[in-house]
Write an enzyme that holds these catalytic residues in place. Structure first.
Site, short mmCIF file in Angstrom:
data_model
loop_
_atom_site.label_atom_id
_atom_site.label_comp_id
_atom_site.label_asym_id
_atom_site.label_seq_id
_atom_site.Cartn_x
_atom_site.Cartn_y
_atom_site.Cartn_z
N ARG A 16 0.86 -1.42 0.20
CA ARG A 16 0.07 -0.04 0.09
C ARG A 16 0.66 0.87 -0.03
O ARG A 16 0.49 2.32 -0.62
CB ARG A 16 -0.75 0.30 1.38
CG ARG A 16 -1.87 -1.39 0.93
CD ARG A 16 -2.57 -1.24 2.41
NE ARG A 16 -1.92 -2.43 2.90
CZ ARG A 16 -2.22 -2.49 4.55
NH1 ARG A 16 -4.15 -2.73 4.98
NH2 ARG A 16 -1.98 -3.41 5.20
N LYS A 23 8.20 -1.32 3.20
CA LYS A 23 7.82 -0.21 3.94
C LYS A 23 8.09 0.18 5.14
O LYS A 23 8.62 1.08 5.62
CB LYS A 23 6.86 -0.84 4.40
CG LYS A 23 5.60 -0.21 5.48
CD LYS A 23 4.37 -0.39 5.77
CE LYS A 23 4.05 -2.13 6.33
NZ LYS A 23 2.93 -1.85 6.16
N THR A 79 1.14 -12.99 9.59
CA THR A 79 1.73 -12.34 11.48
C THR A 79 2.16 -13.71 11.85
O THR A 79 3.50 -13.39 12.22
CB THR A 79 1.04 -11.31 12.01
OG1 THR A 79 -0.10 -11.41 12.20
CG2 THR A 79 1.37 -9.67 10.85
N ARG A 333 28.08 23.84 0.64
CA ARG A 333 28.89 22.89 0.14
C ARG A 333 29.44 21.68 1.14
O ARG A 333 29.97 22.41 1.83
CB ARG A 333 28.95 22.55 -1.35
CG ARG A 333 27.38 23.19 -2.00
CD ARG A 333 27.96 23.04 -3.84
NE ARG A 333 28.55 22.60 -4.43
CZ ARG A 333 28.87 21.93 -5.18
NH1 ARG A 333 29.32 23.34 -5.71
NH2 ARG A 333 29.70 21.48 -5.71
N ALA A 423 41.09 44.73 -8.30
CA ALA A 423 40.10 44.32 -7.96
C ALA A 423 39.85 43.75 -9.77
O ALA A 423 40.61 44.79 -10.59
CB ALA A 423 38.86 45.93 -7.98
C1 UD1 Z 1 -2.00 -5.68 11.44
C2 UD1 Z 1 -3.30 -6.89 12.03
C3 UD1 Z 1 -3.65 -6.08 13.63
C4 UD1 Z 1 -3.71 -4.59 13.65
C5 UD1 Z 1 -2.98 -3.97 12.94
C6 UD1 Z 1 -2.10 -3.04 13.42
C7 UD1 Z 1 -2.66 -9.28 11.82
C8 UD1 Z 1 -2.87 -10.28 10.77
N1 UD1 Z 1 -3.22 -7.86 12.12
O1 UD1 Z 1 -2.46 -5.35 10.59
O2 UD1 Z 1 -5.37 -7.02 13.45
O3 UD1 Z 1 -4.99 -4.15 14.20
O4 UD1 Z 1 -1.44 -4.93 12.66
O5 UD1 Z 1 -1.18 -2.14 13.24
O6 UD1 Z 1 -1.76 -9.61 12.38
N2 UD1 Z 1 4.40 -9.23 7.99
C9 UD1 Z 1 5.67 -10.22 8.30
N3 UD1 Z 1 4.94 -11.14 7.70
C10 UD1 Z 1 3.84 -11.56 6.80
C11 UD1 Z 1 3.29 -10.47 6.84
C12 UD1 Z 1 3.74 -9.26 7.90
O7 UD1 Z 1 6.78 -10.16 8.73
O8 UD1 Z 1 3.53 -12.68 6.75
C13 UD1 Z 1 4.75 -7.44 9.02
C14 UD1 Z 1 5.03 -6.66 7.92
O9 UD1 Z 1 6.30 -6.46 7.90
C15 UD1 Z 1 4.16 -5.24 8.82
C16 UD1 Z 1 3.52 -6.29 10.16
O10 UD1 Z 1 3.92 -7.72 10.30
O11 UD1 Z 1 5.97 -4.46 9.99
C17 UD1 Z 1 2.24 -5.76 9.93
O12 UD1 Z 1 1.61 -6.62 9.14
P1 UD1 Z 1 1.07 -5.84 7.99
O13 UD1 Z 1 -0.12 -6.46 6.93
O14 UD1 Z 1 0.90 -4.72 7.55
O15 UD1 Z 1 -0.59 -5.96 9.18
P2 UD1 Z 1 -2.00 -5.26 8.68
O16 UD1 Z 1 -2.76 -5.12 8.05
O17 UD1 Z 1 -1.65 -3.72 9.41
CA CA Z 2 0.41 -2.38 9.79
#
Ligand code: UD1
Ligand code: CA
Length: 457
Positions: A16, A23, A79, A333, A423
């Site tokens: 996004r 990100k 996650t 600079r 000058a």
């Molecule tokens: C997530 C939570 C949501 C919460 C929100 C808060 C989940 C499913 N949802 O949603 O409940 O309200 O955060 O901000 O957890 N990431 C990984 N690997 C993955 C997916 C994500 O490392 O496979 C990392 C992303 O880089 C990010 C974080 O996990 O830093 C959260 O992932 P993101 O996709 O932003 O979750 P949200 O949809 O914001």
């Molecule tokens: Ca997020």
């Protein structure tokens, strides 16, 4: 206090954001989001921190360095799947594990400490950091039962109309009993709208097992901001900016208009310095006491002494002494070193130049690749001719030299101590100490010549 561990989630692409940059590496006030998170977590007496990396793994690792261990999540299946990648390092350890998202740059260590304590006091298996916010769109919602106890978290995309009305959200930060976490992760499925393994599902799993699951609500709504797009990034920047500016103001710096003053995280500013609107201070900039900085000045990684004034100017990677007067509209600079009591006036550009104490370039000059001694006066329009189209050459101007207006100093060239350049000179040969050098065509005046020209007036 039990052993503490931390898992930082930073493997996502951040679709996004619509960006080439991963990100969690997007800066907020000059510091990548994930670095903000890690810096806060680091203060919590954590035994072991594991950052989950995937998209841009090498870059994220290069950014965070040795402050964390790393686990690679090859494909981003959610996650819960992300946290599971830390199993080889953490599974089987006794203690409490905090999980924090790398995209919540405003989270504070005090809040995480309070979360830990709440979790430990309740002897809970899981504690979610929650917040009540006005517009919960996009966040996971906290579902509580009739007794007000947490039942589960439902992701926005999976939520019913009724559930979407709930404005208590999951901030994405949690404390877990480490053993319970890794056991429960094995039971998380991807049977949901996004086909992902959701970490929040661990809550429901533990609850169904009859374990204590709790929520700790923070009142600092700013901290909960998860940055998924550039709109949220700008919001995070604004909040962080306010925090940084307030720290400086509390330390005795006057900021005339904090809403229009942009100071990065590592900048230091001395007491009684005044920062005027439109000023951007970046990198490892250190500003002394009693300075006047701005308006509309950009200073990047410079050291600036006490009582110096910088107006409507740009300065990069240089050092500036005390009581120096820069601008308006000067450009310093990189690799310049300006001693005390120097003046760099309007429309003066300097590059890789050393200025000794008390020297002046007051107007309309270019001084590049130059060593200027002390008490030198560079007249209006002085130019170091440093470049022949292929190579750069050095101009040396020793102490107490006077360079007349509109002079070209064709490098390599040295003007000896106390010399005087007339000058309009174009100096191509060294000028000896104490000499007067004139290098321009002689003026010829032809008396009453104009009428012979027969020109119309
Ligand atoms: C997530 C939570 C949501 C919460 C929100 C808060 C989940 C499913 N949802 O949603 O409940 O309200 O955060 O901000 O957890 N990431 C990984 N690997 C993955 C997916 C994500 O490392 O496979 C990392 C992303 O880089 C990010 C974080 O996990 O830093 C959260 O992932 P993101 O996709 O932003 O979750 P949200 O949809 O914001
Ligand atoms: Ca997020």
């Amino acid at each position: 206090m039990s052993n503490r561990y931390a898992v930082i989630l930073a493997a996502g692409q951040g679709t996004r954001m619509k960006s080439k940059l991963y990100k969690v590496l997007h800066p907020v006030c000059g510091k990548p989001m994930v670095q903000h998170v890690v810096d806060q977590v680091k203060t919590l007496q954590i035994e072991e921190m594991v950052t989950i990396i995937g998209h841009g793994a090498e870059k994220v690792q290069a950014q965070l360095g040795e402050s964390s261990f790393y686990a690679l999540q090859e494909s981003q299946l959610g996650t819960a799947h992300a946290v599971m990648q830390a199993a080889p390092m953490l599974e089987g350890k006794e203690g409490v594990t905090i999980v924090v998202c790398g995209d919540t740059p405003l989270i504070k260590s005090e809040t995480m400490e309070a979360l830990f304590q709440h979790h430990e006091e309740l002897k809970a298996k899981a504690t979610i950091l929650t917040a009540r916010i006005e517009d919960p769109t996009g966040y996971g919602r906290i579902i509580r039962n009739q007794d007000g106890l947490v039942e589960k978290i439902v992701e926005h995309k999976d939520a019913t109309e009724e559930e979407r009305k709930i404005n208590e959200i999951n901030t994405g930060t949690y404390c877990f009993d480490n053993a319970a976490l890794f056991a429960a992760l094995k039971n998380v499925s991807n049977d949901n709208v996004q086909g992902e393994y959701y970490l929040p599902d661990v809550i429901e799993i533990l609850k169904k097992q009859g374990e204590v699951v709790s929520a700790f609500q923070t009142n600092d709504l700013d901290e909960t901001l998860g940055v998924n797009d550039r709109v949220a990034l700008a919001e995070a920047e604004k909040i962080m900016r306010k925090r940084i500016n307030e720290i400086h103001m509390r330390n005795g710096v006057t900021i005339i208009d904090p809403d229009h003053t942009y100071i990065e995280t590592e900048v230091e500013i001395g007491q009684d310095t005044i920062v005027y609107p439109g000023t951007i201070l970046k990198g490892k900039t250190i500003i002394g006491m009693d300075c006047h900085i701005g308006p509309n000045s950009e200073i990047v990684s410079c050291q600036i002494g006490n009582e110096t004034v910088v107006r409507q100017s740009a300065a990069h990677n240089s050092s500036v002494g005390a009581r120096v007067n820069i601008g308006p509209f000067a450009h310093i600079r990189p690799d310049s070193a300006i001693a005390d009591d120097v003046k760099i006036g309007n429309f003066v550009e300097i590059k890789k130049a050393v200025f000794g104490e008390g020297s002046k370039a007051s107007h309309l000059s270019y001084i590049g690749d130059a060593e200027i001694g002390s008490n030198v006066n560079l007249g209006c329009g002085s130019i170091t001719v440093n470049y022949d189209g292929k190579n750069k050459f050095l101009t040396k101007i020793e102490d107490d030299v006077f360079i007349g207006c509109n002079s070209n100093l064709v490098a390599p060239v040295t003007v000896g101590k106390g010399a005087y350049v007339a000058a309009g000179s174009t100096i191509t040969k060294d000028v000896p100490e104490a000499a007067l050098s004139i290098a321009r065509a002689h003026q010829v005046n032809k008396e009453n010549y104009v009428e012979k020209l027969n020109v119309k007036k």
